[in-house]
Design an enzyme around this catalytic site. Structure first.
Site, short mmCIF file in Angstrom:
data_model
loop_
_atom_site.label_atom_id
_atom_site.label_comp_id
_atom_site.label_asym_id
_atom_site.label_seq_id
_atom_site.Cartn_x
_atom_site.Cartn_y
_atom_site.Cartn_z
N GLU A 127 76.11 91.60 33.28
CA GLU A 127 74.92 91.30 34.37
C GLU A 127 74.63 89.62 33.37
O GLU A 127 74.41 88.48 34.34
CB GLU A 127 73.77 91.48 33.34
CG GLU A 127 71.92 91.60 34.24
CD GLU A 127 71.38 92.04 32.98
OE1 GLU A 127 70.71 92.96 33.07
OE2 GLU A 127 70.84 91.29 31.24
N ASP A 180 74.36 95.25 39.70
CA ASP A 180 74.03 94.37 39.62
C ASP A 180 74.60 93.40 39.26
O ASP A 180 74.87 92.02 39.81
CB ASP A 180 72.61 94.46 38.37
CG ASP A 180 73.33 94.63 37.78
OD1 ASP A 180 73.70 95.67 37.47
OD2 ASP A 180 71.52 94.18 36.73
#
Length: 664
Positions: A127, A180
């Site tokens: 991330e 993500d």
């Protein structure tokens, strides 16, 4: 961040990001104001303290025989929370510099760069690499971008996706991809390819891997990772429809449009759930029908990112589905008051934790970008700028990203066919097909004509000039200076002109040209500048303005504060020298002593090429020097002819149009 898989394939959370309490360390305050606006008494068009006069673009096109590109420019988002461009740029640049200094490190990266989490034993999560690549790409920092992408590539799993958690020494703590993170990396690669070129294959491969392994077949539901989830378990804060529309355009694979549609369908179902239908709040985790899951039934540190991701689609594409969601959640934030936004809510709006911190405020602010209430947008901007408490890796990263996107500084890649070059940042992008890599190739060609011991040793003397060490900084500085000070010239021509001048004159060796007391030896050249000629450094300090200018290393630089010893720095020297060239170009000066006339008497330039030539032949050189200085004419002829350096570029045209007998 995704959960690790147990041996039987069930999802076993290893830890959750919201278990980590924000640390107490606060980053430096972000400036709320950028460069001062010019006073009303100044001319309407001012650059570096000087009236640039009338538009000389038509004159240049006529002279050069080459029209400038007229294609669409890379557009930032048309919507912004910031009160003005200067304020926006100052806030974005400061937040990025602070974030980079605190979290980007080469330690444990095995020759690459990584984003560390100091509060988690210095580990790295995918991330953070995604966030970092987005920030680097959109702040014009190619060196950091390449370092982070190299790190990601060294930790890929069998699906071509980065393992989600790596310890500080490079060992894998969490296997499998996090969607993500992967989609942020892919979006950053698309932006980088449009800005600098050379990343298309990497971007396409990653986008294809995400579609194959992190999108549920048949339903187009976004899985939270490549090893679990789908219709039974998804994360609405991962939905990034603005990205998917760009992926569709970039790859030509229209299945991404269906992924965007499925994301909005699930978001709509979530907003029909009890509680959410009145507040617009969505849970951290839910199924494809919008039903909250026990693992994350409230709106906390995952869900708070949803306004940011959906806000980007509202800013880039004005999607009415984005507006419908944002209208609802913004109404809720207005009812709370921007100064009371907390970090944890039940879906019905009951506050479960009132931590008013950088994460919560910045993500709420990002969703305000398309709100019609200007007062609300301004209040959100101000609250985001001043709220730095409780940052840590997660909050500081999201705050920097929100400042970027909600200030209109994150460009939609499909808005342009020509990459953007930021003239006020360090490592530069390209314009068309010309950028740092091409400039360094041109420097190699120039160096072959400047062997050691010749009059024009300059850039080619590796021992004296430190050529290999300085090659990229010289190229980046020349690109930046060309864009900043010669906006009416084709970037390639202006950059090559600067490089040719550097090659003819420069040593870039402080030991040769700087006195023991730190002052530059009078009339010695470092880069483009002979700092004692006509006291030009003093005048530069009097008239030049920074407007957010940064050094190649990303640190801020106020040219008004430039001192003699700093001219040994490639970045400063090229900008100071190019500034003088630009002023004389617009004046049409025949002597370095006349630069001060420009801007004071309000006269506009009539010729660009004459002034350029007056410096190109050396400070104080007359515009007709070519008729009396065969050596100078020969040099320009060589640059434009023998080495096929400029082909039909600037120096050859200067020689053929200005230097030839009778031309002036």
């Amino acid at each position: 961040m995704v959960s690790a898989l147990s041996s039987n394939g069930s999802c076993v959370p290893s830890f959750k990001r919201w278990d980590v309490k924000p640390n107490a360390v606060q980053p430096p305050a972000v400036a709320t104001a950028g460069a001062a606006k010019p006073p009303a008494s100044q001319p309407a068009t001012v650059k570096d303290g000087f009236d640039v006069g009338r538009d000389t673009r038509a004159d240049w096109q006529s002279f050069s025989g080459q029209a400038q590109g007229t294609g669409p420019r890379t557009a930032s988002t048309a919507k912004t929370l910031a009160p003005d461009k200067a304020t926006a740029e100052a806030a974005v640049q400061q937040s990025y510099a602070d974030w980079k200094a605190k979290y980007v490190t080469a330690d444990g990266a095995n020759g690459a760069l990584r984003v560390q989490r100091p509060e988690n034993n210095g580990d790295t999560v995918s991330e953070g690499i995604g966030y970092g690549m987005l920030l680097a790409a959109n702040n014009g920092d190619q060196t950091t971008f390449d370092g982070l992408w190299k790190y990601a590539q060294s930790h890929l799993n069998e699906n071509g996706l980065m393992n989600w958690r790596i310890d500080a020494q490079g060992g894998t703590l969490g296997q499998n991809g996090a969607t993500d993170a992967d989609e942020d990396m892919a979006m950053a690669l698309v932006s980088a390819d449009k800005k600098w070129g050379g990343y298309k294959q990497d971007a396409t491969t990653l986008i294809d891997n995400i579609l194959e392994h992190e999108v549920e077949p048949g339903t187009n539901v976004l899985k939270p990772g490549d090893a679990f989830g789908g219709s039974s378990e998804t994360n609405p804060s991962y939905f990034a429809p603005a990205y998917y529309k760009e992926f569709s355009k970039f790859t030509g694979d229209t299945r991404w449009d269906q992924v965007a549609d499925a994301s909005y369908d699930m978001l709509d179902k979530a907003l029909k759930q009890p509680g959410s239908k009145d507040t617009g709040l969505v849970p951290d985790w839910m199924d494809a029908n919008g039903k909250p899951l026990d693992r994350g039934p409230n709106a906390t540190y995952d869900a708070m990112r949803t306004p940011w991701r959906i806000g980007l689609d509202a800013a880039w594409n004005d999607d009415p589905r984005a507006s419908a969601y944002l209208d609802k959640v913004n109404t809720f934030w207005k009812s709370q008051g921007v100064e009371n936004i907390g970090d944890t809510y039940a879906l019905d709006g009951t506050s479960l934790s009132k931590n008013h911190n950088a994460t919560a405020v910045s993500m709420a602010a990002a969703g305000a970008i398309a709100d019609p209430d200007a007062g609300y947008r301004g209040a959100m901007w101000n609250e985001m700028v001043k709220t730095t408490e409780g940052g840590g890796y997660f909050g500081d990263s999201l705050r920097a990203l929100s400042l970027l996107t909600s200030s209109g500084q994150m460009a939609r890649p499909s808005d342009t066919s020509a990459p953007r070059l930021d003239a006020v940042s360090g490592p530069q992008g390209v314009s068309g097909d010309y950028g740092a890599a091409q400039a360094m190739t041109d420097m190699d060609r120039l160096s072959s004509l400047h062997p050691v011991g010749t009059e024009m040793h300059g850039v080619g003397d590796a021992n004296r000039a430190g050529f290999e060490k300085n090659k990229r900084p010289i190229a980046e500085a020349a690109l930046s200076a060309a864009k900043r000070y010669f906006p009416e010239l084709p970037l390639q021509d202006a950059t090559r002109m600067l490089l040719a001048d550097i090659a003819q004159e420069s040593t870039f060796n402080p030991k040769l040209n700087v006195e023991p007391n730190g002052s530059v030896t009078p009339d010695k050249t470092i880069g483009l500048l002979q700092p004692r000629a006509a006291s030009n450094l003093e005048d530069f300090r009097n008239y030049a303005s920074g407007n957010g200018l940064k050094r190649a290393d990303g640190s801020a630089w106020d040219p008004k504060q430039t001192q003699d010893p700093e001219l040994a720095n490639v970045w400063e020297n090229v900008h100071v020298g190019a500034w003088y060239m630009s002023q004389m170009a617009r004046l049409g000066a025949v002597s370095a002593n006349e630069h001060y006339l420009w801007g004071r008497d309000g006269t506009a330039p009539t010729t660009v090429q004459t002034g350029l030539l007056s410096h190109f032949m050396g400070p104080g050189g007359a515009a007709n020097e070519g008729t009396s200085n065969p050596g100078a004419a020969k040099y320009l002829s060589m640059v434009g002819g023998e080495m096929d350096f400029l082909q039909s570029g600037l120096a050859q045209r200067v020689y053929g149009t200005v230097l030839k007998p009778g031309a002036v």
